[in-house]
Design a protein around this motif. Structure first.
Motif, PDB file in Angstrom:
ATOM      1  N   ASP A  19     -24.196   6.077 -16.936  1.00 28.23           N
ATOM      2  CA  ASP A  19     -24.345   4.948 -16.017  1.00 28.23           C
ATOM      3  C   ASP A  19     -24.880   3.695 -16.718  1.00 28.23           C
ATOM      4  O   ASP A  19     -25.514   2.856 -16.109  1.00 28.23           O
ATOM      5  CB  ASP A  19     -25.254   5.337 -14.848  1.00 28.23           C
ATOM      6  CG  ASP A  19     -26.655   5.732 -15.295  1.00 28.23           C
ATOM      7  OD1 ASP A  19     -26.965   5.652 -16.509  1.00 28.23           O
ATOM      8  OD2 ASP A  19     -27.450   6.125 -14.426  1.00 28.23           O
ATOM      9  N   ASP A  20     -24.643   3.608 -18.031  1.00 28.62           N
ATOM     10  CA  ASP A  20     -25.098   2.479 -18.844  1.00 28.62           C
ATOM     11  C   ASP A  20     -26.618   2.338 -18.867  1.00 28.62           C
ATOM     12  O   ASP A  20     -27.151   1.252 -19.053  1.00 28.62           O
ATOM     13  CB  ASP A  20     -24.461   1.155 -18.382  1.00 28.62           C
ATOM     14  CG  ASP A  20     -22.960   1.135 -18.607  1.00 28.62           C
ATOM     15  OD1 ASP A  20     -22.513   1.694 -19.634  1.00 28.62           O
ATOM     16  OD2 ASP A  20     -22.246   0.580 -17.762  1.00 28.62           O
ATOM     17  N   SER A  21     -27.316   3.451 -18.687  1.00 26.56           N
ATOM     18  CA  SER A  21     -28.777   3.428 -18.739  1.00 26.56           C
ATOM     19  C   SER A  21     -29.271   3.970 -20.083  1.00 26.56           C
ATOM     20  O   SER A  21     -28.498   4.458 -20.914  1.00 26.56           O
ATOM     21  CB  SER A  21     -29.371   4.273 -17.601  1.00 26.56           C
ATOM     22  OG  SER A  21     -29.210   5.654 -17.877  1.00 26.56           O
ATOM     23  N   PHE A  22     -30.556   3.897 -20.272  1.00 26.44           N
ATOM     24  CA  PHE A  22     -31.232   4.424 -21.458  1.00 26.44           C
ATOM     25  C   PHE A  22     -30.875   5.893 -21.698  1.00 26.44           C
ATOM     26  O   PHE A  22     -30.759   6.340 -22.832  1.00 26.44           O
ATOM     27  CB  PHE A  22     -32.743   4.258 -21.255  1.00 26.44           C
ATOM     28  CG  PHE A  22     -33.588   4.947 -22.281  1.00 26.44           C
ATOM     29  CD1 PHE A  22     -33.738   4.411 -23.550  1.00 26.44           C
ATOM     30  CD2 PHE A  22     -34.246   6.124 -21.978  1.00 26.44           C
ATOM     31  CE1 PHE A  22     -34.524   5.043 -24.502  1.00 26.44           C
ATOM     32  CE2 PHE A  22     -35.037   6.760 -22.921  1.00 26.44           C
ATOM     33  CZ  PHE A  22     -35.180   6.209 -24.186  1.00 26.44           C
ATOM     34  N   ASN A  23     -30.661   6.639 -20.629  1.00 33.42           N
ATOM     35  CA  ASN A  23     -30.420   8.077 -20.741  1.00 33.42           C
ATOM     36  C   ASN A  23     -29.032   8.444 -21.256  1.00 33.42           C
ATOM     37  O   ASN A  23     -28.808   9.588 -21.642  1.00 33.42           O
ATOM     38  CB  ASN A  23     -30.643   8.756 -19.389  1.00 33.42           C
ATOM     39  CG  ASN A  23     -32.099   8.747 -19.007  1.00 33.42           C
ATOM     40  OD1 ASN A  23     -32.976   8.895 -19.847  1.00 33.42           O
ATOM     41  ND2 ASN A  23     -32.366   8.545 -17.736  1.00 33.42           N
ATOM     42  N   ASP A  24     -28.108   7.508 -21.273  1.00 33.57           N
ATOM     43  CA  ASP A  24     -26.734   7.822 -21.665  1.00 33.57           C
ATOM     44  C   ASP A  24     -26.628   8.477 -23.036  1.00 33.57           C
ATOM     45  O   ASP A  24     -25.762   9.317 -23.245  1.00 33.57           O
ATOM     46  CB  ASP A  24     -25.858   6.567 -21.653  1.00 33.57           C
ATOM     47  CG  ASP A  24     -25.463   6.138 -20.262  1.00 33.57           C
ATOM     48  OD1 ASP A  24     -25.817   6.826 -19.283  1.00 33.57           O
ATOM     49  OD2 ASP A  24     -24.792   5.086 -20.148  1.00 33.57           O
ATOM     50  N   GLN A  25     -27.455   8.078 -23.976  1.00 29.25           N
ATOM     51  CA  GLN A  25     -27.364   8.586 -25.345  1.00 29.25           C
ATOM     52  C   GLN A  25     -28.372   9.692 -25.658  1.00 29.25           C
ATOM     53  O   GLN A  25     -28.413  10.180 -26.783  1.00 29.25           O
ATOM     54  CB  GLN A  25     -27.556   7.436 -26.347  1.00 29.25           C
ATOM     55  CG  GLN A  25     -26.553   6.322 -26.191  1.00 29.25           C
ATOM     56  CD  GLN A  25     -25.118   6.805 -26.295  1.00 29.25           C
ATOM     57  OE1 GLN A  25     -24.788   7.606 -27.160  1.00 29.25           O
ATOM     58  NE2 GLN A  25     -24.270   6.338 -25.396  1.00 29.25           N
ATOM     59  N   ARG A  26     -29.153  10.097 -24.686  1.00 30.83           N
ATOM     60  CA  ARG A  26     -30.182  11.115 -24.950  1.00 30.83           C
ATOM     61  C   ARG A  26     -29.563  12.505 -24.996  1.00 30.83           C
ATOM     62  O   ARG A  26     -28.694  12.833 -24.198  1.00 30.83           O
ATOM     63  CB  ARG A  26     -31.274  11.054 -23.894  1.00 30.83           C
ATOM     64  CG  ARG A  26     -32.021   9.736 -23.953  1.00 30.83           C
ATOM     65  CD  ARG A  26     -33.059   9.634 -22.893  1.00 30.83           C
ATOM     66  NE  ARG A  26     -34.219  10.446 -23.259  1.00 30.83           N
ATOM     67  CZ  ARG A  26     -35.224  10.709 -22.431  1.00 30.83           C
ATOM     68  NH1 ARG A  26     -35.201  10.243 -21.195  1.00 30.83           N
ATOM     69  NH2 ARG A  26     -36.241  11.435 -22.831  1.00 30.83           N
ATOM     70  N   GLN A  27     -30.039  13.319 -25.957  1.00 29.95           N
ATOM     71  CA  GLN A  27     -29.584  14.691 -26.104  1.00 29.95           C
ATOM     72  C   GLN A  27     -30.790  15.597 -26.288  1.00 29.95           C
ATOM     73  O   GLN A  27     -31.807  15.198 -26.857  1.00 29.95           O
ATOM     74  CB  GLN A  27     -28.651  14.829 -27.311  1.00 29.95           C
ATOM     75  CG  GLN A  27     -27.382  14.031 -27.178  1.00 29.95           C
ATOM     76  CD  GLN A  27     -26.482  14.183 -28.382  1.00 29.95           C
ATOM     77  OE1 GLN A  27     -26.937  14.388 -29.497  1.00 29.95           O
ATOM     78  NE2 GLN A  27     -25.186  14.077 -28.154  1.00 29.95           N
ATOM     79  N   PHE A  28     -30.630  16.839 -25.826  1.00 30.99           N
ATOM     80  CA  PHE A  28     -31.734  17.787 -25.840  1.00 30.99           C
ATOM     81  C   PHE A  28     -31.269  19.150 -26.320  1.00 30.99           C
ATOM     82  O   PHE A  28     -30.109  19.522 -26.142  1.00 30.99           O
ATOM     83  CB  PHE A  28     -32.315  17.942 -24.425  1.00 30.99           C
ATOM     84  CG  PHE A  28     -32.758  16.638 -23.832  1.00 30.99           C
ATOM     85  CD1 PHE A  28     -34.052  16.180 -24.031  1.00 30.99           C
ATOM     86  CD2 PHE A  28     -31.878  15.857 -23.089  1.00 30.99           C
ATOM     87  CE1 PHE A  28     -34.456  14.967 -23.492  1.00 30.99           C
ATOM     88  CE2 PHE A  28     -32.272  14.652 -22.550  1.00 30.99           C
ATOM     89  CZ  PHE A  28     -33.564  14.202 -22.752  1.00 30.99           C
ATOM     90  N   ILE A  29     -32.202  19.885 -26.896  1.00 31.29           N
ATOM     91  CA  ILE A  29     -31.987  21.278 -27.272  1.00 31.29           C
ATOM     92  C   ILE A  29     -33.061  22.085 -26.569  1.00 31.29           C
ATOM     93  O   ILE A  29     -34.249  21.754 -26.639  1.00 31.29           O
ATOM     94  CB  ILE A  29     -32.103  21.476 -28.798  1.00 31.29           C
ATOM     95  CG1 ILE A  29     -31.046  20.652 -29.529  1.00 31.29           C
ATOM     96  CG2 ILE A  29     -31.984  22.959 -29.146  1.00 31.29           C
ATOM     97  CD1 ILE A  29     -31.237  20.621 -31.039  1.00 31.29           C
ATOM     98  N   VAL A  30     -32.640  23.140 -25.891  1.00 27.56           N
ATOM     99  CA  VAL A  30     -33.580  24.067 -25.260  1.00 27.56           C
ATOM    100  C   VAL A  30     -33.666  25.294 -26.157  1.00 27.56           C
ATOM    101  O   VAL A  30     -32.637  25.867 -26.533  1.00 27.56           O
ATOM    102  CB  VAL A  30     -33.117  24.465 -23.841  1.00 27.56           C
ATOM    103  CG1 VAL A  30     -34.089  25.453 -23.221  1.00 27.56           C
ATOM    104  CG2 VAL A  30     -32.966  23.231 -22.969  1.00 27.56           C
ATOM    105  N   HIS A  31     -34.877  25.682 -26.515  1.00 24.16           N
ATOM    106  CA  HIS A  31     -35.090  26.860 -27.357  1.00 24.16           C
ATOM    107  C   HIS A  31     -35.601  28.014 -26.509  1.00 24.16           C
ATOM    108  O   HIS A  31     -36.656  27.909 -25.888  1.00 24.16           O
ATOM    109  CB  HIS A  31     -36.086  26.542 -28.474  1.00 24.16           C
ATOM    110  CG  HIS A  31     -36.418  27.714 -29.323  1.00 24.16           C
ATOM    111  ND1 HIS A  31     -37.638  28.330 -29.294  1.00 24.16           N
ATOM    112  CD2 HIS A  31     -35.662  28.403 -30.209  1.00 24.16           C
ATOM    113  CE1 HIS A  31     -37.640  29.342 -30.139  1.00 24.16           C
ATOM    114  NE2 HIS A  31     -36.446  29.407 -30.706  1.00 24.16           N
ATOM    115  N   ARG A  32     -34.813  29.071 -26.475  1.00 23.82           N
ATOM    116  CA  ARG A  32     -35.156  30.306 -25.757  1.00 23.82           C
ATOM    117  C   ARG A  32     -35.518  30.067 -24.285  1.00 23.82           C
ATOM    118  O   ARG A  32     -36.266  30.830 -23.690  1.00 23.82           O
ATOM    119  CB  ARG A  32     -36.289  31.040 -26.444  1.00 23.82           C
ATOM    120  CG  ARG A  32     -35.987  31.439 -27.861  1.00 23.82           C
ATOM    121  CD  ARG A  32     -36.103  32.920 -28.031  1.00 23.82           C
ATOM    122  NE  ARG A  32     -35.913  33.299 -29.410  1.00 23.82           N
ATOM    123  CZ  ARG A  32     -34.811  33.889 -29.862  1.00 23.82           C
ATOM    124  NH1 ARG A  32     -33.835  34.169 -29.054  1.00 23.82           N
ATOM    125  NH2 ARG A  32     -34.721  34.201 -31.128  1.00 23.82           N
ATOM    126  N   GLY A  33     -35.050  28.967 -23.736  1.00 18.92           N
ATOM    127  CA  GLY A  33     -35.298  28.670 -22.330  1.00 18.92           C
ATOM    128  C   GLY A  33     -36.725  28.231 -22.035  1.00 18.92           C
ATOM    129  O   GLY A  33     -37.088  28.090 -20.873  1.00 18.92           O
TER     130      GLY A  33
END
Length: 103
Positions: A19-33
């Protein structure tokens, strides 16, 4: 034949709706939940500060990244927090390699 629904060591997450916001390029990794690690691409974000959060810098073909914990529950893991970041980086680097070959 039954399916094994055990969580993998790492899961990838990003905001699916852009949506053209700051969050558009954010990525995350979840480790073991249980631990949440953010992947910060330095060419996308500048002046990132994670006060009191464990983080580590990495490089991929001249691009710089930082992996930083938002939630760190590595005490439930047999690996230390920096070792988990290194393992997460290797997993994410494999993703980058795969992504580069998909064009």
């Amino acid at each position: 034949m039954s399916k094994d629904f055990t969580l993998p060591e790492f899961l990838f997450g990003e905001f699916p709706i852009k949506d053209d916001s700051f969050n558009d390029q954010r990525q995350f990794i979840v480790h073991r939940g249980i631990s949440l690690i953010e992947v910060i691409a330095h060419d996308e974000f500048e002046d990132i500060v994670f006060d009191g959060k464990t983080s580590k810098k990495y490089s991929y073909f001249g691009e710089d990244f930082t992996l930083a914990y938002h939630t760190n529950n590595t005490e439930d893991s047999s690996h230390g927090e920096l070792e988990v970041l290194d393992r997460a980086w290797e997993w994410y680097r494999e993703y980058l390699i795969w992504e580069d070959t998909q064009e």
